[in-house]
Scaffold this active site. Structure first.
Site, short mmCIF file in Angstrom:
data_model
loop_
_atom_site.label_atom_id
_atom_site.label_comp_id
_atom_site.label_asym_id
_atom_site.label_seq_id
_atom_site.Cartn_x
_atom_site.Cartn_y
_atom_site.Cartn_z
N ASP A 88 7.97 2.24 8.35
CA ASP A 88 8.80 1.13 8.81
C ASP A 88 9.86 0.89 7.74
OD1 ASP A 88 9.83 -0.93 10.31
OD2 ASP A 88 7.98 -2.09 10.41
N CYS A 278 -21.69 -1.52 10.55
CA CYS A 278 -22.59 -2.64 10.85
C CYS A 278 -24.02 -2.23 11.09
CB CYS A 278 -22.11 -3.37 12.10
SG CYS A 278 -20.49 -4.12 11.94
N1 GUN Z 1 7.09 -5.09 12.26
C1 GUN Z 1 6.76 -6.13 13.07
N2 GUN Z 1 7.82 -6.51 13.80
C2 GUN Z 1 8.84 -5.70 13.48
C3 GUN Z 1 10.21 -5.59 13.92
O1 GUN Z 1 10.69 -6.32 14.77
N3 GUN Z 1 10.96 -4.58 13.35
C4 GUN Z 1 10.44 -3.74 12.41
N4 GUN Z 1 11.23 -2.78 11.92
N5 GUN Z 1 9.18 -3.83 11.97
C5 GUN Z 1 8.39 -4.79 12.51
ZN ZN Z 2 -19.19 -3.09 13.48
#
Ligand code: GUN
Ligand code: ZN
Length: 650
Positions: A88, A278
């Protein structure tokens, strides 16, 4: 590249090819924070079967130590994970902390440099309480950054998130614009606060609007959906990937996840779970553990149940029961029930992707089942495709045991000796003419005897509409012998009606479109019937085997002679898939039709439909079973669009 393998409506199982191997979707990508590792990535793969994970390139970029480490090698060795890794971009950090200072092009180039398999542009997080103008700004900035980023993706797959706040028209517009760019994956962004607030109905509108605008051949990732209670619903809406930091975050707060919700460890009497974390541990054992060990155990459990729920979702797709699963799960939280009710308002969009039948029976789960696409389609086709026999009298029966023609066989034959009548049952699915009582989903359904008042009232409404639309001069509900004497002499029996031919005609119209049943008119019709059950197997038209009736769903499969007759009865583009000429030649010899060779297709074709494969001149090349609808056939570059079943030149 993304390939469709199995599907149930918008829910699908696909394969996504990456540099580090193939990912089978729906997939859960556990979030790994390189600064705070709860479960080692290598262990995730070996002990949990995790195929792909996600980490944050901005955290790495922004930390001199991590950045130096990764630049000497790549993100796979940094995390010690040799499978596919998605990264990300920092958009979420910018939303939470507001101080992300990186150039959008630079962070994409950085992700590519460190060997990420799937990178993400630096989108602009559109918050749920943004005004329409603010949401449109976030969307436009996201699109502009997307455009600038494409050139920097290198050999990495690139994710272009859909933004647009809570405004469906912005979501759809954003999705369309992103689909026109060279992205490989589309996350739906800006939804974390919506999910945290249990605003699942709003989520439904956002996801459905996004899906409407997105290219159906691209995988869809739901950003931040890490709770298993969301998975069935999200998959049913066509989401293919999820990322979860929740398994670790919740564990740090001693919160134990279940597909039905979350519990605090302190409130549990028993873990009630036999996952590897668990199975030999009690609540007291966990409480006695040192904090770090306890967090780890709960995180392991949370990850196990999340992955397990996704496996159950896949089973449901495989057997065609994803709607049942979602309807059952909707009982675990009222917000999910509201979301389900919201989802079915998108019924036209859902219906286009819904298979025409399935192997297992339709199971009623509650009043919401009445709005499932299989049911709404039956009603829609009953009104738009079914043509009633030209009798003056209609006799209706209450719902009863199936098949109806057996349950009411005595009544039907008694009435038929006195008057020329049609017969119909007031069923859960709508009015069911006796001719259709073997066809999916009528006979293949399990419906309770006592229906909810809400459903009964809707059923009455549909019966009234039927009375108006199909206008019989005389319609009566069967009320025993009295009905028989009442009908005496009303409409004398004229010509004999052949119930087998009537059934075939009605099923042909329902299955292929109004008019299809006319292929039986004025021709000599013969039947091959099962010796055991007496049911029709094959239909011979003018002496040649044209149709077969499938036992499991009471629908027709087409032989080439049947297909030719249908093509005469139904003008193009009806029930045709037009294929490039060269691949059409291969299909003449039995080769399946790949989506990339489809030139065009009837927009009424649904997954599972028998369809005619034709070349660009419109000549029949083969008959087969469609695995996709029109929009999918035209979008997918990989995978089979039509599984060829028979060829005219054989
Ligand atoms: N992680 C959670 N929401 C978002 C989003 O809207 N954009 C990006 N790039 N990462 C995220
Ligand atoms: Zn479990």
């Amino acid at each position: 590249m993304f390939e469709l393998k199995e599907r149930d409506g918008l829910a699908r199982m696909c394969e996504l090819k990456t540099k580090h191997g193939t990912v089978r979707t729906p997939a859960l990508l556990p979030v790994v924070n390189p600064n705070q590792i709860t479960i080692e990535p290598a262990e995730m793969r070996e002990r949990f079967g995790v195929e792909i994970l996600i980490t944050n390139s901005y955290i790495i970029w922004n930390d001199p130590r991590l950045r130096e480490q990764v630049q000497g090698s790549d993100v796979h060795s940094l995390l010690n994970f040799d499978g596919p890794i998605m990264t990300d971009s920092g958009a979420f950090q910018n939303y939470v902390y507001g101080d992300v200072e990186v150039d959008p092009k630079e962070i994409v180039a950085f992700q590519s440099q460190i060997g990420s398999d799937i990178g993400t542009i630096l989108d602009v997080f559109s918050e749920p309480d943004f005004s329409e103008v603010q949401a449109a700004d976030a969307m436009n900035d996201t699109l502009a950054r997307g455009k600038d980023s494409i050139d920097h993706k290198g050999d990495m797959l690139l994710a272009g998130p859909v933004q647009g706040g809570v405004f469906p028209h912005l979501r759809e517009r954003c999705a369309k614009a992103l689909s026109a760019m060279d992205f490989d994956i589309h996350p739906i962004g800006g939804v974390v606060p919506i999910m945290e607030g249990y605003r699942y109905s709003t989520l439904v509108d956002i996801v459905m609007a996004s899906k409407k605008g997105l290219d159906p051949s691209r995988p869809v990732h739901l950003f931040g959906a890490g709770h298993p209670m969301m998975f069935p619903l999200a998959v049913l809406m066509g989401c293919d990937m999820f990322d979860s930091a929740s398994y670790a975050k919740y564990a740090r707060d001693e919160r134990v996840m279940y597909p039905t919700g979350t519990k605090f460890l302190r409130d549990l009497h028993d873990l009630a779970c036999s996952c590897p974390a668990c199975v030999k541990t009690s609540v007291d054992d966990l409480k006695d553990m040192e904090k770090g060990e306890r967090t780890r155990r709960i995180a392991e459990h949370n990850l196990h149940v999340s992955l397990q729920e996704l496996k159950k979702v896949k089973n449901a797709i495989h057997e065609g029961s994803i709607w049942e699963m979602v309807e059952m799960r909707a009982r675990t939280h009222p917000a999910l029930l509201d979301a389900l009710k919201r989802l079915v308002t998108h019924k036209d969009q859902l219906e286009r992707f819904e298979p025409v039948s399935r192997r297992g029976a339709f199971f009623y789960c509650g009043p919401e089942s009445y709005e499932r696409p299989t049911v709404t389609r039956y009603r829609e086709r009953f009104f738009s495709r079914y043509r009633r026999p030209d009798t003056k009298v209609l006799v209706g029966f209450e719902d009863g045991e199936k098949p109806y023609s057996r349950t009411y066989s005595k009544e039907i034959s008694d009435v038929s000796t006195k008057v020329d009548a049609s017969f119909l049952v007031a069923s859960f699915f709508g009015p069911v003419p006796i001719e259709l009582d073997h066809m999916f989903p009528i006979a293949q359904s399990v419906i309770p005897k006592n229906l909810d008042a809400e459903v009964l009232s809707k059923m009455r409404g549909v019966m009234e509409r039927h009375a108006h639309v199909h206008g019989y001069p005389l319609a009566v509900m069967w009320d025993g012998e009295e009905t028989l004497s009442f009908l005496e002499g009303v409409a004398p029996v004229g010509r004999e009606r052949d119930s087998d031919v009537m059934m075939c005609r009605a099923v042909l119209d329902m299955q292929f479109g109004r008019g299809a049943g006319d292929i039986l008119t004025g021709r000599e019709i013969g039947f091959v019937k099962s010796r055991n059950t007496g049911r029709i197997r094959n239909v011979l038209i003018d002496g040649t085997h044209a149709l077969s009736l499938r036992a499991h769903d009471g629908m027709f499969t087409l032989k080439p002679d049947g297909a030719r007759l249908l093509m005469e009865a139904l003008p193009p583009p009806k029930m045709r898939v037009v294929v490039e000429d060269e691949p059409a030649e291969f299909s003449r010899k039995g080769a399946n039709v790949f989506a990339k060779f489809v030139v065009d297709c009837d927009e009424d074709i649904r997954p599972g439909d028998y369809a005619m494969v034709v070349d660009t001149k419109g000549d029949l090349a083969a008959v087969g079973k469609a695995l996709m609808n029109r929009e999918e056939m035209l979008a997918f570059r990989r995978g089979i669009a039509v599984r060829v079943k028979s060829m005219p030149d054989e």
